[in-house]
Design an enzyme around this catalytic site. Structure first.
Site, PDB file in Angstrom:
ATOM      1  N   ALA A  96       0.857  -1.186   0.000  1.00  0.00           N
ATOM      2  CA  ALA A  96       0.000   0.000   0.000  1.00  0.00           C
ATOM      3  C   ALA A  96       0.893   1.237   0.000  1.00  0.00           C
ATOM      4  CB  ALA A  96      -0.888  -0.013   1.237  1.00  0.00           C
ATOM      5  N   GLY A 112       0.867  -5.144   1.121  1.00  0.00           N
ATOM      6  CA  GLY A 112      -0.407  -5.267   0.407  1.00  0.00           C
ATOM      7  C   GLY A 112      -0.238  -5.922  -0.966  1.00  0.00           C
ATOM      8  N   GLU A 122      -0.372  -9.486  -0.218  1.00  0.00           N
ATOM      9  CA  GLU A 122      -1.758  -9.799   0.153  1.00  0.00           C
ATOM     10  C   GLU A 122      -2.646  -9.872  -1.086  1.00  0.00           C
ATOM     11  OE1 GLU A 122      -2.047  -8.099   4.649  1.00  0.00           O
ATOM     12  OE2 GLU A 122      -1.990  -6.608   3.073  1.00  0.00           O
ATOM     13  N   GLU A 131       5.349  -4.787   7.011  1.00  0.00           N
ATOM     14  CA  GLU A 131       4.599  -3.757   7.739  1.00  0.00           C
ATOM     15  C   GLU A 131       5.175  -3.488   9.125  1.00  0.00           C
ATOM     16  OE1 GLU A 131       3.312  -6.324   6.083  1.00  0.00           O
ATOM     17  OE2 GLU A 131       1.549  -5.710   4.925  1.00  0.00           O
TER      18      GLU A 131
HETATM   19  N1  DAK Z   1       4.509   3.324  -0.830  1.00  0.00           N
HETATM   20  C1  DAK Z   1       4.848   4.483  -1.436  1.00  0.00           C
HETATM   21  N2  DAK Z   1       5.956   4.617  -2.184  1.00  0.00           N
HETATM   22  C2  DAK Z   1       6.757   3.554  -2.297  1.00  0.00           C
HETATM   23  C3  DAK Z   1       6.477   2.322  -1.696  1.00  0.00           C
HETATM   24  C4  DAK Z   1       5.272   2.225  -0.917  1.00  0.00           C
HETATM   25  N3  DAK Z   1       4.865   1.084  -0.356  1.00  0.00           N
HETATM   26  N4  DAK Z   1       7.473   1.468  -1.983  1.00  0.00           N
HETATM   27  C5  DAK Z   1       8.334   2.148  -2.761  1.00  0.00           C
HETATM   28  N5  DAK Z   1       7.914   3.408  -2.949  1.00  0.00           N
HETATM   29  C6  DAK Z   1       8.559   4.458  -3.725  1.00  0.00           C
HETATM   30  C7  DAK Z   1       9.765   5.017  -2.979  1.00  0.00           C
HETATM   31  O1  DAK Z   1       9.358   5.991  -2.044  1.00  0.00           O
HETATM   32  C8  DAK Z   1      10.555   5.605  -4.115  1.00  0.00           C
HETATM   33  O2  DAK Z   1       9.983   6.827  -4.484  1.00  0.00           O
HETATM   34  P1  DAK Z   1      10.884   8.168  -4.677  1.00  0.00           P
HETATM   35  O3  DAK Z   1      11.663   8.309  -3.436  1.00  0.00           O
HETATM   36  O4  DAK Z   1      11.728   7.817  -5.875  1.00  0.00           O
HETATM   37  O5  DAK Z   1       9.887   9.239  -4.931  1.00  0.00           O
HETATM   38  C9  DAK Z   1      10.305   4.628  -5.254  1.00  0.00           C
HETATM   39  O6  DAK Z   1       9.120   3.922  -4.919  1.00  0.00           O
HETATM   40  C10 DAK Z   1      11.415   3.601  -5.407  1.00  0.00           C
HETATM   41  O7  DAK Z   1      11.631   3.001  -4.155  1.00  0.00           O
HETATM   42  P2  DAK Z   1      13.071   2.929  -3.447  1.00  0.00           P
HETATM   43  O8  DAK Z   1      13.929   4.067  -3.845  1.00  0.00           O
HETATM   44  O9  DAK Z   1      12.841   2.709  -2.001  1.00  0.00           O
HETATM   45  O10 DAK Z   1      13.644   1.598  -4.147  1.00  0.00           O
HETATM   46  P3  DAK Z   1      14.639   0.548  -3.539  1.00  0.00           P
HETATM   47  O11 DAK Z   1      14.960  -0.407  -4.660  1.00  0.00           O
HETATM   48  O12 DAK Z   1      15.773   1.183  -2.802  1.00  0.00           O
HETATM   49  O13 DAK Z   1      13.783  -0.268  -2.422  1.00  0.00           O
HETATM   50  C11 DAK Z   1      11.839  -1.428  -1.604  1.00  0.00           C
HETATM   51  C12 DAK Z   1      12.661  -0.991  -2.831  1.00  0.00           C
HETATM   52  C13 DAK Z   1      10.557  -2.088  -2.121  1.00  0.00           C
HETATM   53  C14 DAK Z   1      12.619  -2.436  -0.783  1.00  0.00           C
HETATM   54  C15 DAK Z   1      11.514  -0.174  -0.728  1.00  0.00           C
HETATM   55  O14 DAK Z   1      10.968   0.823  -1.575  1.00  0.00           O
HETATM   56  C16 DAK Z   1      10.532  -0.458   0.365  1.00  0.00           C
HETATM   57  O15 DAK Z   1      10.905  -0.987   1.433  1.00  0.00           O
HETATM   58  N6  DAK Z   1       9.273  -0.058   0.169  1.00  0.00           N
HETATM   59  C17 DAK Z   1       8.249  -0.161   1.194  1.00  0.00           C
HETATM   60  C18 DAK Z   1       7.754  -1.571   1.328  1.00  0.00           C
HETATM   61  C19 DAK Z   1       6.687  -1.676   2.421  1.00  0.00           C
HETATM   62  O16 DAK Z   1       6.941  -1.319   3.596  1.00  0.00           O
HETATM   63  N7  DAK Z   1       5.531  -2.164   2.032  1.00  0.00           N
HETATM   64  C20 DAK Z   1       4.406  -2.300   2.975  1.00  0.00           C
HETATM   65  C21 DAK Z   1       3.548  -1.063   2.949  1.00  0.00           C
HETATM   66  S1  DAK Z   1       2.229  -1.132   4.114  1.00  0.00           S
HETATM   67  C22 DAK Z   1      -5.359  -2.022   4.398  1.00  0.00           C
HETATM   68  C23 DAK Z   1      -4.888  -3.272   4.097  1.00  0.00           C
HETATM   69  C24 DAK Z   1      -3.583  -3.458   3.742  1.00  0.00           C
HETATM   70  C25 DAK Z   1      -2.704  -2.400   3.718  1.00  0.00           C
HETATM   71  C26 DAK Z   1      -3.167  -1.147   3.999  1.00  0.00           C
HETATM   72  C27 DAK Z   1      -4.501  -0.943   4.351  1.00  0.00           C
HETATM   73  N8  DAK Z   1      -6.739  -1.816   4.895  1.00  0.00           N
HETATM   74  C28 DAK Z   1      -7.589  -2.986   4.838  1.00  0.00           C
HETATM   75  C29 DAK Z   1      -7.261  -0.552   5.075  1.00  0.00           C
HETATM   76  C30 DAK Z   1      -1.323  -2.643   3.347  1.00  0.00           C
HETATM   77  C31 DAK Z   1      -0.311  -1.976   3.922  1.00  0.00           C
HETATM   78  C32 DAK Z   1       1.039  -2.055   3.319  1.00  0.00           C
HETATM   79  O17 DAK Z   1       1.288  -2.687   2.306  1.00  0.00           O
END
Ligand code: DAK
Length: 258
Positions: A65, A109, A112, A132
């Protein structure tokens, strides 16, 4: 609906949805979720489509997400957010089979979403995780339930509590994905599987999918009862008649979904 975050294509009997926010590694924001729901609805209504593929890019299926969209939301705003739950619900209860073709990051997500599909084909570069915990939350789109059912308590617990990622080979070994193929081939492999499914009776496919999903929800007796009812029901379909006749006449069946 005009799509700006996904691409929707039809290839014969297969509908293909490609997540397309490369600048954010296909992070699921509210716009993308709305578009996904709309695309799934329209492919479901399209009788010519018998199987759907959901995919992303080689670098990322989806990094989860959109954190930038959630960063300033409090629990009330999150609970009132209409755009996430309907997606998991839509995919999890979708009547037609969905094959996820994943590569690169399959996180949060994104994982998921893949796990809500029916079959997962992975490129050898895919990495899977529920990170997360690293941003102070926990899976909220079914991860604690679906991952645990798929790979068991202990591996799921480690991934969810430590944020540990696993690679495609491990995911295959743990039973999380159906196949691992070279990165050039993950969409082709998904198409092969989708094409095979699309050749079968859509009625039988729909009911068989419902019966398998039931196994994850109810006890054995109730599941067997449900299966038997659907099995009897199929004996009033034209496709059953066609399938059995074609076998006896030594020809390929022409299933019409009736
Ligand atoms: N959200 C927003 N932007 C993201 C992102 C994310 N999840 N993942 C990557 N990006 C963006 C980065 O900010 C970056 O943007 P700029 O800085 O260039 O503007 C661009 O994508 C490239 O990412 P990186 O520079 O970080 O690239 P790397 O190769 O260094 O790293 C990475 C890739 C995937 C390891 C890293 O980006 C990362 O750790 N990303 C976050 C992964 C994460 O934590 N995912 C979980 C998110 S929480 C719900 C149900 C479910 C959910 C929500 C609500 N309800 C039922 C209401 C789900 C929640 C989640 O998924």
């Amino acid at each position: 609906m005009e799509y700006s975050t996904i691409i929707v294509q039809r290839e014969g009997r297969i509908g293909i949805i490609t997540l397309n926010r490369p600048e954010a590694l296909n992070a699921l924001n509210s716009q993308m979720v709305k578009e996904l729901i709309s695309a799934l609805d329209s492919l479901n209504q399209d009788e010519s489509v018998r199987c759907v593929i959901v995919t992303g890019s080689e670098r990322a299926f989806s990094a989860g997400a959109d954190i930038k969209e959630m960063v300033n939301m409090n629990s009330v705003q999150m609970a009132m957010t209409e755009h996430f739950f309907p997606l998991w619900d839509k995919v999890g209860r979708y009547p037609k089979p969905i094959v996820a073709a994943v590569s690169g990051f399959v996180l949060g997500g994104g994982l998921e979403l893949a796990m809500s599909c029916d079959i997962i084909v992975a490129s050898e570069t895919a990495v899977f995780g529920q990170p997360e915990i690293d941003i102070g939350v926990m899976p909220g789109g079914g991860g604690t339930q679906r991952l645990t059912r798929a790979i068991g308590k202990y591996k799921a617990m480690e991934m969810i509590l430590t944020g540990k990622r696993i690679n495609a080979e491990e995911a295959y070994k743990f039973g999380l994905v159906n196949a691992v193929v070279p990165k050039e081939l993950f969409i082709e492999e998904a198409k092969k599987i989708a094409t095979k499914i699309a050749e079968k009776s859509p009625v039988a496919v729909k009911l068989a999918k419902a019966a398998v999903n039931k196994a994850l929800e109810v006890g054995l007796t109730q599941g067997l009862d449900f299966e038997r009812e659907l099995f009897y029901l199929l004996f009033s379909s034209e496709d059953k008649q066609e399938g059995m006749k074609a076998f006896i006449e030594k020809r390929k069946p022409d299933f019409r979904g009736r």
